[in-house]
Write a protein that holds these residues in place. Structure first.
Motif, PDB file in Angstrom:
ATOM      1  N   PRO A 832       0.816  -1.221   0.000  1.00 46.82           N
ATOM      2  CA  PRO A 832       0.000   0.000   0.000  1.00 46.82           C
ATOM      3  C   PRO A 832       0.857   1.284   0.000  1.00 46.82           C
ATOM      4  O   PRO A 832       0.438   2.312  -0.515  1.00 46.82           O
ATOM      5  CB  PRO A 832      -0.794  -0.102   1.299  1.00 46.82           C
ATOM      6  N   ALA A 833       2.104   1.154   0.546  1.00 42.12           N
ATOM      7  CA  ALA A 833       2.939   2.350   0.662  1.00 42.12           C
ATOM      8  C   ALA A 833       3.628   2.712  -0.663  1.00 42.12           C
ATOM      9  O   ALA A 833       4.194   3.796  -0.802  1.00 42.12           O
ATOM     10  CB  ALA A 833       3.994   2.142   1.738  1.00 42.12           C
ATOM     11  N   ALA A 834       3.623   1.779  -1.646  1.00 41.89           N
ATOM     12  CA  ALA A 834       4.331   2.033  -2.896  1.00 41.89           C
ATOM     13  C   ALA A 834       3.733   3.233  -3.620  1.00 41.89           C
ATOM     14  O   ALA A 834       2.508   3.332  -3.777  1.00 41.89           O
ATOM     15  CB  ALA A 834       4.273   0.782  -3.775  1.00 41.89           C
ATOM     16  N   LYS A 835       4.618   4.173  -4.017  1.00 43.82           N
ATOM     17  CA  LYS A 835       4.120   5.392  -4.665  1.00 43.82           C
ATOM     18  C   LYS A 835       4.377   5.383  -6.164  1.00 43.82           C
ATOM     19  O   LYS A 835       3.652   5.980  -6.945  1.00 43.82           O
ATOM     20  CB  LYS A 835       4.817   6.613  -4.052  1.00 43.82           C
ATOM     21  N   LYS A 836       5.483   4.724  -6.561  1.00 43.39           N
ATOM     22  CA  LYS A 836       5.893   4.756  -7.952  1.00 43.39           C
ATOM     23  C   LYS A 836       6.853   3.593  -8.161  1.00 43.39           C
ATOM     24  O   LYS A 836       7.518   3.155  -7.215  1.00 43.39           O
ATOM     25  CB  LYS A 836       6.618   6.084  -8.235  1.00 43.39           C
ATOM     26  N   ILE A 837       6.940   3.110  -9.402  1.00 38.37           N
ATOM     27  CA  ILE A 837       7.903   2.041  -9.700  1.00 38.37           C
ATOM     28  C   ILE A 837       8.751   2.469 -10.887  1.00 38.37           C
ATOM     29  O   ILE A 837       8.223   2.929 -11.901  1.00 38.37           O
ATOM     30  CB  ILE A 837       7.195   0.710 -10.028  1.00 38.37           C
ATOM     31  N   SER A 838      10.072   2.337 -10.703  1.00 39.20           N
ATOM     32  CA  SER A 838      10.976   2.609 -11.821  1.00 39.20           C
ATOM     33  C   SER A 838      11.440   1.272 -12.396  1.00 39.20           C
ATOM     34  O   SER A 838      11.827   0.361 -11.657  1.00 39.20           O
ATOM     35  CB  SER A 838      12.190   3.400 -11.350  1.00 39.20           C
ATOM     36  N   ILE A 839      11.376   1.189 -13.732  1.00 38.02           N
ATOM     37  CA  ILE A 839      11.752  -0.056 -14.407  1.00 38.02           C
ATOM     38  C   ILE A 839      12.921   0.250 -15.341  1.00 38.02           C
ATOM     39  O   ILE A 839      12.865   1.215 -16.114  1.00 38.02           O
ATOM     40  CB  ILE A 839      10.584  -0.592 -15.262  1.00 38.02           C
ATOM     41  N   TYR A 840      13.979  -0.592 -15.259  1.00 40.29           N
ATOM     42  CA  TYR A 840      15.133  -0.420 -16.161  1.00 40.29           C
ATOM     43  C   TYR A 840      15.173  -1.587 -17.120  1.00 40.29           C
ATOM     44  O   TYR A 840      15.237  -2.744 -16.713  1.00 40.29           O
ATOM     45  CB  TYR A 840      16.429  -0.372 -15.350  1.00 40.29           C
ATOM     46  N   VAL A 841      15.139  -1.261 -18.406  1.00 38.97           N
ATOM     47  CA  VAL A 841      15.043  -2.319 -19.401  1.00 38.97           C
ATOM     48  C   VAL A 841      16.374  -2.507 -20.116  1.00 38.97           C
ATOM     49  O   VAL A 841      16.946  -1.550 -20.620  1.00 38.97           O
ATOM     50  CB  VAL A 841      13.953  -1.970 -20.434  1.00 38.97           C
ATOM     51  N   ASN A 842      16.836  -3.754 -20.134  1.00 38.88           N
ATOM     52  CA  ASN A 842      18.027  -4.107 -20.906  1.00 38.88           C
ATOM     53  C   ASN A 842      17.557  -4.611 -22.275  1.00 38.88           C
ATOM     54  O   ASN A 842      16.884  -5.633 -22.366  1.00 38.88           O
ATOM     55  CB  ASN A 842      18.789  -5.198 -20.153  1.00 38.88           C
ATOM     56  N   ARG A 843      17.891  -3.880 -23.348  1.00 40.35           N
ATOM     57  CA  ARG A 843      17.270  -4.167 -24.644  1.00 40.35           C
ATOM     58  C   ARG A 843      18.040  -5.188 -25.487  1.00 40.35           C
ATOM     59  O   ARG A 843      17.737  -5.370 -26.662  1.00 40.35           O
ATOM     60  CB  ARG A 843      17.102  -2.873 -25.427  1.00 40.35           C
TER      61      ARG A 843
END
Ligand SMILES: [Zn+2]
Length: 945
Positions: A832-843
């Motif tokens: 519930p505390a999660a505000k945002k998610i950053s995703i790093y993509v290896n292409r």
């Protein structure tokens, strides 16, 4: 009728009318185009067809419709079987005013009172139910070519059957002679499966009678299936309470049960001298004709006067009933006869003791008997010393002569051989005889009389016992496809035991035997090769041929290609063009590609179908496939008229609508299984189909012309995959599996698609069109409606099977996104505390392909950086088979692009906004070291709290 079923019925009526107007199901031959010719067993119109028939006709229809999509010319015709006693018997019973039957017909089939009065006339009755059944097939949506419809009493059909029987007779396969048949004493005629209540095939078996004689010259004919145990007899059994008679049987004075004497009277001459209670014979002494021993007659309750002769021999060493009954009397006298591995000298005693059987009334004796009998029959060997038991009463040298014969053929021989020998020897030496009996009794004629076995002297038979004929039948069974495949064994077994079979009757509707006035070909004999008749009857009518044109030369030419067309034209008076056109139809459509029926027809109709095809036609015209489906139960119970729970097909269509009914009969069980038809399930399926209707409607109405995204491509890829699986299922006649795939799995895929996009694309419309074609065999009316809605050309029924390209990258993208969702959910910080998610993509997708082999060094050589290689290889190993296949199949896959298309879906599913970075992007922050850690297909995930 509910609102919903009205919706489906109106929709169906519209399309049935259009199909009829456009003659969609009336194919002409088209040499060079592949064809598919399928038939299902035509019904007897002695009642309306019910959902059990409906299931068989549906499976055939699904195949017919499926093969139309594959570009085949498809012929699915239907006729009506007026022949013989099934119709006549019902008409007689109604004419006689039988209350039960009249009530059944009025209640189950809704026959009005003024109609039932006319049904005493068999033709009227047949015509009535013929029309009702045909109407039911039409409203059910079967794609039948009605231009080839016929009844088996049409004069053209009769000429065809006469030709068939002439062929069989000239080949020596129709014979006249003496043979046991199932027999209705009231009707005075042979009866087969289709004349009996519940279509039970009378199983005719043979008792060996062994003549024990008393001192006054009376014979006590003990009836046994195990004559080889006669040297071990310790006593006879008679039921003291039952009615017995003293009678003159075939010149001998005998004592047997009254019922046995009645049944025997159909096989030999029986004159009753006196009626007596069985008890009167208890305590008498009789002589064993094989050993010469004198033994006593005991009383036994378990002797059934309706089985055999009501006189039973007692062999306590090898028969558990006998052992238990004697033990009840306090007698133990055991004569060992048979050696069998795993048992001692007295197998019956052993098994009775092991099972803890208390008395002769213990029901476990059934199992004990089965065990001992089957062990002894399959593995038992007669002991060497049994020969010493034989002929003790005979003077020398007669005694030694008899013993020599027994030493050679009986002692030391397997039980099977010994049994065969002694039953022959008993008959030949006048010490025994044979009695036929119904082994699966009671079997009742439709008129209510119990069937007996009669030995007929001058009956016409088809000689299915002919070894060469059997051999050819086996060859066809070997070659053909049979669904389910384990039914093959049942066909082989039927071919093995089939023998002469009565093929003509002296009463009933049908075709007279051309060479023997007064005889009519019976119903299981005039229905074996009629599939060929469908191919030609249409043109016979078009050319206006009269029955007298349909001579032996005509059929020989049309079906066998015998004769010169000019000669045949001259002899028959038929134009050469007509002859050629009719022959061409047969040549085009034959052989039959699939024969469909219920599994109850395996031991009779379907096997006769095989026999007659191999007898009449050359090998290239032998049928290719048989599909035998299971029963239909209703709410867990067998349907029967007496329970009033038979559901006629037309009534079921009115209750649920044709497509919901079809979907239910298709999905509730796989073809070979029994199907339990449930009202609640049919209603649920109607709702499900209504939901499919709304779903496709939404796509048709709101599709927008935009560039296809990964989501659109995914939908099409899922449809392509499902259609491949469905196609394979249809081809293998896995109708349930095809239904699950098409009507259920694909519905979920479309639902998910609509939940992921704001508006469907035109690509989704293409996917929906493909879906509609795949569902057409199952729910053809709904499919036509949706097809029109989606702007399809012509009829859905004739649309080609969709050629969709597989798109592994699109599937990979979706699986990848779902995997990412699962990964996020596993991280403790996600909550519930999660505000945002950053995703790093290896292409670097190429790295994953390089790691598929599972070898770190090879991966490095292929360009994977050494510091990432081990982790990547380990990660790839954890992927499932489907993922690995998709990776191998996809040429290119851009994770970043995929994630961006699925961004809304991801955010909706995870409930948190998403930030997506390229891991190679120098400007992106490396939060928590997740940027550096990113692997292709395993993005770095950082959760902001
Ligand atoms: Zn009868």
């Amino acid at each position: 009728m509910s609102e919903q079923s009205r919706f489906f019925i109106e929709l169906a009526e519209r399309w049935q009318r259009r199909w009829r107007e456009a003659r969609v199901f009336e194919p002409e031959p088209s040499p060079g185009t592949p064809k598919f010719f399928i038939t299902a067993a035509y019904p007897y119109p002695n009642g309306a067809i019910h959902i059990g028939h409906g299931r068989t006709y549906l499976i055939a229809d699904v195949l017919a419709r499926f093969y139309r999509h594959l570009g085949r010319r498809v012929l699915y015709p239907m006729g009506f079987h007026y022949t013989g006693t099934p119709i006549l018997t019902i008409a007689e019973v109604i004419a006689a005013g039988d209350k039960t039957v009249i009530e059944e017909y009025m209640e189950i089939y809704d026959v009005p009172g003024e109609e039932i009065k006319k049904m005493g006339d068999p033709l009227y009755l047949a015509r009535y139910f013929h029309l009702q059944s045909k109407r039911a097939m039409e409203v059910f949506g079967l794609s039948i070519d009605w231009t080839r419809e016929f009844t088996t009493i049409d004069p053209e059909y009769q000429r065809f059957i006469q030709w068939q029987f002439e062929k069989l007779r000239k080949k020596g396969l129709v014979v006249r002679g003496r043979h046991p048949v199932g027999w209705c004493p009231k009707h005075q005629m042979p009866v087969g499966a289709h004349d009996t209540k519940d279509d039970k095939e009378p199983d005719i078996g043979q008792w060996t009678l062994i003549y024990f004689a008393d001192g006054e010259g009376f014979v006590y004919p003990a009836a046994t299936l195990r004559p080889e145990t006669v040297p071990g007899v310790t006593n006879l059994w008679i039921n003291p309470e039952a009615e017995y008679v003293m009678a003159e049987v075939d010149g001998r004075r005998m004592v047997l049960s009254r019922d046995g004497a009645y049944r025997l009277s159909f096989q030999t001459s029986v004159k009753i001298i006196r009626e007596v209670k069985g008890g009167e014979f208890v305590g008498r002494r009789v002589q064993n004709p094989v050993t010469g021993d004198w033994v006593e007659i005991y009383a036994a309750r378990f002797v059934d006067p309706k089985v055999g002769t009501g006189v039973v021999m007692s062999v306590p060493a090898h028969a558990p009933y006998d052992y238990a009954a004697l033990r009840d009397l306090g007698v133990e006298r055991l004569i060992p006869l048979i050696r069998v591995e795993g048992y001692g000298d007295y197998p019956a005693k052993e098994v009775v003791e092991r099972m803890g059987i208390k008395s002769q009334d213990d029901p476990a004796l059934e199992d004990a008997t089965k065990e001992v009998y089957s062990a002894e029959y399959s593995r038992g060997v007669m002991r060497e010393d049994v020969a010493d038991l034989v002929a003790r009463h005979l003077p020398e040298p007669a005694r030694s002569m008899v013993r020599a014969v027994f030493k050679m053929y009986f002692a030391g021989r397997p039980v099977k051989e010994a049994r065969e020998f002694i039953s022959k020897w008993l008959v030949e030496s006048g010490l025994g005889g044979v009695m036929y009996d119904i082994m699966n009794k009671p079997v009742y004629c439709r008129c209510g009389t119990e069937i007996v076995v009669k030995v007929l002297e001058d009956q016409w038979f088809l000689n299915y016992g002919d070894p060469k004929w059997k051999e050819a039948a086996r060859r066809l069974i070997e070659e053909m496809n049979i669904v389910p495949s384990d039914a093959k064994a049942q066909f082989f077994a039927t071919v093995d035991w089939l023998d002469k079979r009565a093929c003509a009757r002296t009463r009933g509707l049908g075709t007279p035997l051309s060479w023997s006035p007064g005889w009519v070909v019976e119903s299981l004999s005039d229905s074996t090769i009629y599939m060929a008749y469908y191919t030609v009857i249409k043109k016979i009518r078009q050319f206006g041929l009269k029955p007298e044109h349909l001579t032996e030369e005509f059929w020989d030419f049309v079906f066998l290609g015998v004769g010169d067309v000019g000669e045949v034209a001259k002899k028959t008076g038929v134009q050469p063009e007509a002859l050629k056109a009719i022959r061409e139809e047969f040549e085009y459509w034959y052989p039959l590609d699939s024969r469909n029926s219920g599994k109850d027809l395996i031991p009779n109709h379907l096997t006769f179908f095989i026999f007659n095809h191999v007898a009449i036609f050359p090998g290239d015209k032998w049928p290719r496939q048989i599909v035998a489906n299971g029963w239909v139960l209703r709410e867990g119970e067998k349907m029967s008229k007496s329970k009033r729970n038979v559901l006629p097909l037309d009534k079921a269509v009115a209750m649920y609508g044709p497509d919901p009914l079809r979907a239910t009969l298709a999905v509730a069980a796989e073809v070979e299984q029994d199907l339990d038809f449930r009202d609640a399930e049919a209603r649920r399926n109607a709702q499900h189909l209504a939901a499919i209707y709304s779903l496709v409607q939404k796509i048709a109405q709101s599709a927008e012309d935009r560039a296809a995204t990964w989501v659109d491509r995914w939908l099409l890829a899922e449809v392509a995959n499902a259609l491949e699986r469905a196609k394979e299922a249809y081809e293998k006649v896995r109708v349930r599996q095809a239904t699950v795939e098409v009507l259920f799995n694909l519905k979920s895929v479309f639902d998910q698609y609509l939940s992921m996009v704001d508006k469907p694309s035109t690509l989704a419309k293409e996917a929906a069109k493909a879906w509609v074609v795949a569902m057409e065999p199952l729910v053809p009316h709904l499919a036509e409606e949706l097809w029109a809605m989606l702007g399809g050309n012509g009829f859905a029924a004739t649309a080609p099977w969709p050629a969709l390209k597989p798109d592994p990258a699109a599937l990979l993208a979706k699986r990848y996104v779902d995997m990412l969702i699962e990964d996020v959910k596993k991280i403790p910080a996600y909550g519930p505390a999660a505000k945002k998610i950053s995703i790093y993509v290896n292409r670097n997708f190429a790295w994953v392909k390089a790691a598929l082999g599972g070898d770190v060094r090879a991966a490095v050589q292929a360009g994977v950086p050494p510091q990432a290689a081990k982790r990547l290889v380990d990660m790839v190993k954890t992927l499932g088979d489907e993922m690995r296949t998709l990776i191998a199949a996809a040429d290119k896959f851009d994770e970043l692009e995929a994630l961006n298309t699925y961004k809304t879906y991801l955010e909706k599913t995870l409930g948190v906004p998403l930030e997506i970075y390229d891991a190679d992007d120098q400007a992106a922050p490396d939060l928590g070291g997740k940027k550096r850690a990113a692997l292709p297909l395993k993005p770095g995930i950082y959760i902001h709290v």
